[in-house]
Design an enzyme around this catalytic site. Structure first.
Site, PDB file in Angstrom:
ATOM      1  CB  CYS A  78      -0.785   0.051   1.251  1.00  0.00           C
ATOM      2  SG  CYS A  78      -2.660   1.567   1.268  1.00  0.00           S
ATOM      3  CG  HIS A 169      -3.892  -2.510   3.998  1.00  0.00           C
ATOM      4  ND1 HIS A 169      -2.266  -1.866   4.718  1.00  0.00           N
ATOM      5  CD2 HIS A 169      -3.933  -1.915   3.013  1.00  0.00           C
ATOM      6  CE1 HIS A 169      -2.589  -0.797   4.723  1.00  0.00           C
ATOM      7  NE2 HIS A 169      -3.669  -0.535   3.980  1.00  0.00           N
ATOM      8  CD  GLU A 171      -0.978  -5.282   6.049  1.00  0.00           C
ATOM      9  OE1 GLU A 171      -1.180  -4.136   6.912  1.00  0.00           O
ATOM     10  OE2 GLU A 171      -1.161  -5.510   4.706  1.00  0.00           O
TER      11      GLU A 171
END
Length: 194
Positions: A78, A169, A171
């Site tokens: 990002c 993202h 994660e």
């Protein structure tokens, strides 16, 4: 294998958790000298202008360029992708200027236009769950860029040698396969540098 996460802003603990699922050790990087102790680096999301300012304030710009010059892999997610890019649309100056891409900030709209989807990523067998939050996209790529993912005909994941970038993202889901892809890049670079 030790993979650092630049800990100036963003989802640092979530990236470390994903790294550790790959079997690598994840470490927050808060000081330039800590880069010497890691084999790869993740630049997480957040706000790219703020990350850039903090990187300049704490001496990370030259240090991360030197890290990249050693052939050590870097993964920007990002805002981290914006930080890696050579060019930012609208003639805004780049930060690290490492990856031969032009990125557009907030290309998918504001916070309320955030969304999740499954993406086919070249080199990963099954679709990966992706979370887009005020996400940028890659508008242009140089000749050495390998496009790994398109979303609605827009480039959202790309690789240039030991540099990896995505608009989303990874994660923020339980799916750590993109982190595994990066960990494999780090392992390959360690083998190549023996």
């Amino acid at each position: 294998m030790r993979i650092g996460v630049l800990a100036l802003q963003g989802a640092v603990t979530e990236h470390i958790a994903s790294i550790e699922k790959t079997g690598a050790q994840g470490l927050p990087i808060k000081r330039v000298e800590e880069l010497d102790g890691v084999d790869g680096l993740i630049i997480p999301g957040g706000e790219s202008t703020t990350i850039g300012k903090l990187m300049r304030k704490y001496g990370f710009i030259e240090a991360i360029r030197a890290f990249a010059d050693q052939g050590k892999p870097i993964f920007g997610t990002c805002a981290g992708m914006i930080v890696l890019a050579k060019r930012i649309a609208g003639d805004e100056a780049g930060h690290l200027e490492l990856m031969d891409i032009t990125v557009a900030r907030n290309a998918f709209g504001r916070q309320r236009e955030s969304f999740e989807c499954d993406l086919e990523i070249k080199g990963i067998a099954d679709p990966v769950r992706a979370v887009f939050i005020r996400a940028p996209l890659i508008e242009e790529v140089g000749p050495d860029i390998e496009v790994l993912t398109l979303y609605k005909d827009e480039i959202v994941t790309a690789r240039q040698g030991h540099l990896l970038a995505c608009s989303f993202h990874p994660e923020l889901t339980d799916d750590y396969r993109l982190h595994q892809y990066f960990a494999d890049m780090v392992e390959d670079s360690m083998t190549a540098n023996l």
